[in-house]
Scaffold this active site. Structure first.
Site, PDB file in Angstrom:
ATOM      1  N   GLY A  13      26.754  24.380 -23.779  1.00 56.34           N
ATOM      2  CA  GLY A  13      26.054  25.633 -23.515  1.00 56.34           C
ATOM      3  C   GLY A  13      26.825  26.508 -22.549  1.00 56.34           C
ATOM      4  O   GLY A  13      28.007  26.743 -22.734  1.00 56.34           O
ATOM      5  N   THR A  15      27.970  29.970 -20.501  1.00 59.10           N
ATOM      6  CA  THR A  15      28.367  31.276 -21.022  1.00 59.10           C
ATOM      7  C   THR A  15      29.145  31.150 -22.326  1.00 59.10           C
ATOM      8  O   THR A  15      28.877  31.875 -23.290  1.00 59.10           O
ATOM      9  CB  THR A  15      29.216  32.030 -19.980  1.00 59.10           C
ATOM     10  OG1 THR A  15      28.424  32.263 -18.807  1.00 59.10           O
ATOM     11  CG2 THR A  15      29.676  33.368 -20.524  1.00 59.10           C
ATOM     12  N   ILE A  42      24.583  17.443 -18.037  1.00 66.12           N
ATOM     13  CA  ILE A  42      25.979  17.829 -17.798  1.00 66.12           C
ATOM     14  C   ILE A  42      25.995  19.218 -17.180  1.00 66.12           C
ATOM     15  O   ILE A  42      25.489  20.181 -17.745  1.00 66.12           O
ATOM     16  CB  ILE A  42      26.795  17.829 -19.104  1.00 66.12           C
ATOM     17  CG1 ILE A  42      26.812  16.423 -19.712  1.00 66.12           C
ATOM     18  CG2 ILE A  42      28.219  18.321 -18.855  1.00 66.12           C
ATOM     19  CD1 ILE A  42      27.496  16.359 -21.062  1.00 66.12           C
ATOM     20  N   VAL A  47      31.438  29.677 -12.410  1.00 66.04           N
ATOM     21  CA  VAL A  47      31.918  30.578 -11.357  1.00 66.04           C
ATOM     22  C   VAL A  47      32.482  31.874 -11.936  1.00 66.04           C
ATOM     23  O   VAL A  47      33.026  32.692 -11.206  1.00 66.04           O
ATOM     24  CB  VAL A  47      32.987  29.900 -10.463  1.00 66.04           C
ATOM     25  CG1 VAL A  47      32.386  28.752  -9.699  1.00 66.04           C
ATOM     26  CG2 VAL A  47      34.191  29.444 -11.294  1.00 66.04           C
ATOM     27  N   ALA A  50      32.817  37.625 -12.359  1.00 63.83           N
ATOM     28  CA  ALA A  50      33.389  38.968 -12.464  1.00 63.83           C
ATOM     29  C   ALA A  50      33.981  39.137 -13.852  1.00 63.83           C
ATOM     30  O   ALA A  50      34.508  38.191 -14.442  1.00 63.83           O
ATOM     31  CB  ALA A  50      34.463  39.187 -11.397  1.00 63.83           C
ATOM     32  N   LYS A  78      31.344  46.788 -11.399  1.00 63.64           N
ATOM     33  CA  LYS A  78      32.714  46.500 -10.966  1.00 63.64           C
ATOM     34  C   LYS A  78      33.640  47.584 -11.502  1.00 63.64           C
ATOM     35  O   LYS A  78      33.755  47.774 -12.708  1.00 63.64           O
ATOM     36  CB  LYS A  78      33.162  45.122 -11.487  1.00 63.64           C
ATOM     37  CG  LYS A  78      34.609  44.791 -11.116  1.00 63.64           C
ATOM     38  CD  LYS A  78      35.041  43.468 -11.718  1.00 63.64           C
ATOM     39  CE  LYS A  78      36.535  43.236 -11.481  1.00 63.64           C
ATOM     40  NZ  LYS A  78      37.020  41.998 -12.131  1.00 63.64           N
ATOM     41  N   LEU A 331      36.717  26.920 -21.470  1.00 63.75           N
ATOM     42  CA  LEU A 331      37.595  26.039 -20.690  1.00 63.75           C
ATOM     43  C   LEU A 331      38.237  24.950 -21.535  1.00 63.75           C
ATOM     44  O   LEU A 331      39.281  24.422 -21.159  1.00 63.75           O
ATOM     45  CB  LEU A 331      36.808  25.418 -19.534  1.00 63.75           C
ATOM     46  CG  LEU A 331      36.226  26.421 -18.520  1.00 63.75           C
ATOM     47  CD1 LEU A 331      35.394  25.702 -17.467  1.00 63.75           C
ATOM     48  CD2 LEU A 331      37.335  27.226 -17.863  1.00 63.75           C
ATOM     49  N   ILE A 344      35.779  35.060 -18.972  1.00 60.97           N
ATOM     50  CA  ILE A 344      34.738  35.394 -19.947  1.00 60.97           C
ATOM     51  C   ILE A 344      35.325  36.224 -21.082  1.00 60.97           C
ATOM     52  O   ILE A 344      34.927  36.075 -22.243  1.00 60.97           O
ATOM     53  CB  ILE A 344      33.562  36.104 -19.247  1.00 60.97           C
ATOM     54  CG1 ILE A 344      32.835  35.098 -18.343  1.00 60.97           C
ATOM     55  CG2 ILE A 344      32.594  36.707 -20.261  1.00 60.97           C
ATOM     56  CD1 ILE A 344      31.717  35.687 -17.507  1.00 60.97           C
ATOM     57  N   PHE A 434      45.998  44.156 -20.875  1.00 60.78           N
ATOM     58  CA  PHE A 434      46.302  45.015 -19.742  1.00 60.78           C
ATOM     59  C   PHE A 434      47.265  46.108 -20.178  1.00 60.78           C
ATOM     60  O   PHE A 434      48.398  45.837 -20.575  1.00 60.78           O
ATOM     61  CB  PHE A 434      46.887  44.203 -18.589  1.00 60.78           C
ATOM     62  CG  PHE A 434      45.928  43.187 -18.042  1.00 60.78           C
ATOM     63  CD1 PHE A 434      44.834  43.590 -17.286  1.00 60.78           C
ATOM     64  CD2 PHE A 434      46.093  41.835 -18.294  1.00 60.78           C
ATOM     65  CE1 PHE A 434      43.926  42.667 -16.791  1.00 60.78           C
ATOM     66  CE2 PHE A 434      45.194  40.909 -17.803  1.00 60.78           C
ATOM     67  CZ  PHE A 434      44.105  41.324 -17.056  1.00 60.78           C
TER      68      PHE A 434
END
Length: 496
Positions: A13, A15, A42, A47, A50, A78, A331, A344, A434
């Protein structure tokens, strides 16, 4: 024999899992069934607080009401990241989401700035940036503008745990099935080595045609079961740990992230509506965990709200993000430290790419190969951008920074640096999230100045150049003067 993909199983689960489930269900509708399996026993890393502007595309596709989303996730706006102590101690610069100035045809604005700088004009590149002015004054507004020159591009800070819960609510409302359970065994098809089913602790089996591995650093399917392999990038990015702790909110929330360099790593400060997010990213070769915790706790602006949490990681990527019938997202696909808030985004990019290449009639090797090529390139381009912050610096006050200056960086990055240093040219590559303005801000902010500039910058007399720059500053500041305070905007927009 290849078969149609009728059922997708999302493993994990948080994000990444719920964003995957929500996007797949929203776009594919009833074409496939989506089932997500997770275990409350689990924990999630949680973290990623942002973001960068492309997250707005996810929210738009999902039909999310922005005000509701901000209320539910305790989000703030932001506009930029403020980098402190990165070139030298005591100096800072901003990497904003907007672009300074206005570019000419074939000649980007920073070439005018470089010429003015060489002529000795009192000139600050960021004075020509609307986001910069809004950051300094702590303001924000959603401007409706016809000229993109005055667009205020933004992203969010939010509570990632609350965001995962919000996406779960949306997903289940659309028809995603959630199964609570601990996966005890991953079962492979003996004929082709594809994942066939998952056996749950206490009984129960979940079958699927395509599996999305959102199991975090464990990589339960992609690495533990399929043994896909991992490209280790820690020789370029040696930070391998983070300590995170929440703290009380500021009386006034800034519309930007702070990234504060220390002797062997850097500290983040992220303002939310209900608290601050704080953390220290560091290398265990230079700091012990106790030292890192001491540094973090002694550099908080506000009172800590909990016990510090240690997160261990290795920078790099899974060699194939799509292997057989498993796609790694989040991850499990790799990790790049959160310096430019791309975690994200990489979840979003992986799912959007999968939707473009979705193997409805069965998995095809050419689809998989192209998916993996694009994923690899995108990861590498973000990696190079992050390395840039460490490599181009004048800090020599610790062994960490001296070692970072002596890196042998990837050739693509070195070529980019050399070209910019020669004449201010920035080459933009496909799949690089970018754009020129981002590279320019970080390169100049880190102290890398071009020796030359584009000849089109010479078309103006010195007086005319001064006039252009002066008018640009005024034009970019003018809308900010009319904006409300950031906190006032949040109160008006979100209600209450």
């Amino acid at each position: 024999m290849n078969k149609n993909i009728k059922k997708v199983v999302v493993v994990g689960g948080g994000t990444s899992g719920w964003m995957s489930a929500a996007l797949l269900k929203k776009v594919l509708g009833n074409v496939v069934d989506i089932e997500l399996v997770e275990s409350d026993s689990i924990g999630i890393v949680g973290v990623g607080e942002a973001t960068i502007p492309p997250i707005q595309h996810v929210n738009e596709v999902l039909g999310i009401n922005e005000a509701e989303f901000m209320r539910e996730t305790k989000a703030t706006i932001k506009l930029a990241i403020k980098f402190e102590n990165w070139r030298v101690k005591g100096e800072d610069y901003f990497h904003t989401f907007s672009a300074p100035g206005k570019s000419l045809a074939f000649c980007h604005f920073h070439h005018l700035w470089v010429r003015a700088n060489q002529l000795g004009m009192d000139n600050d590149l960021w004075q020509h940036d609307i986001n910069y002015h809004a950051c300094l004054e702590g303001k924000f507004a959603k401007l409706q503008v016809k000229d993109p020159l005055f667009e205020v591009k933004y992203a969010y800070h939010f509570d990632s745990g609350l965001y995962g819960q919000y996406l779960r609510k949306i997903s289940e409302k659309m028809g995603v099935k959630r199964t609570e359970g601990f996966i005890e065994e991953v079962n492979l098809n003996p004929a082709n080595g594809h994942v066939q089913s998952l056996s749950l602790k206490g009984g129960g089996t979940i079958e699927g045609d395509l599996f999305i591995d959102c199991s975090g650093f464990r990589g339960l399917l992609i690495n533990q079961k399929l043994g896909t392999g991992f490209d280790d990038w820690s020789h370029w990015l040696p930070c391998d740990r983070a300590i995170a702790v929440p703290s009380e909110r500021h009386e006034k929330t800034a519309p930007y992230t702070r990234s504060i360099a220390h002797e062997a790593g850097w500290q983040w400060r992220i303002p939310l509506q209900h608290r601050n997010g704080n953390g220290l990213v560091y290398s265990s070769r230079y700091y012990s965990d106790d030292e890192a915790q001491h540094i973090l706790l002694n550099n908080l602006d506000t009172k800590a709200l909990g016990e510090p949490k240690l997160i261990k990681f290795k920078t790099g990527r899974t060699r194939k993000q799509w292997n057989k019938n498993v796609v790694a997202v989040g991850l499990s696909s790799g990790f790049l430290e959160p310096l430019e808030s791309t975690s994200i985004y990489l979840v979003q990019a992986a799912v959007v790419r999968l939707l473009k290449f979705f193997p409805h009639a069965g998995i095809d090797d050419t689809q998989v190969a192209e998916y993996n090529r694009q994923s690899k390139l995108e990861y590498e381009l973000i990696r190079d951008f992050i390395i840039l912050h460490y490599y181009v610096t004048d800090r020599d006050d610790s062994q960490f920074w001296r070692d970072m200056q002596n890196l042998e960086v990837p050739k693509r990055l070195q070529d980019k640096i050399d070209l910019f240093k020669a004449n201010g040219t920035i080459t933009h590559e496909d799949l690089d999230i970018f754009w020129e303005a981002s590279w320019v801000q970080v390169m100049l902010g880190q102290g890398l100045k071009p020796n030359d500039y584009h000849p089109l910058a010479n078309q103006f007399s010195q007086d005319k150049l001064q006039e252009i720059l002066s008018n640009m500053k005024k034009a970019k500041y003018a809308p900010v003067a009319q904006m409300p305070e950031h906190d006032q905007f949040i109160k008006m927009f979100c209600g209450g």
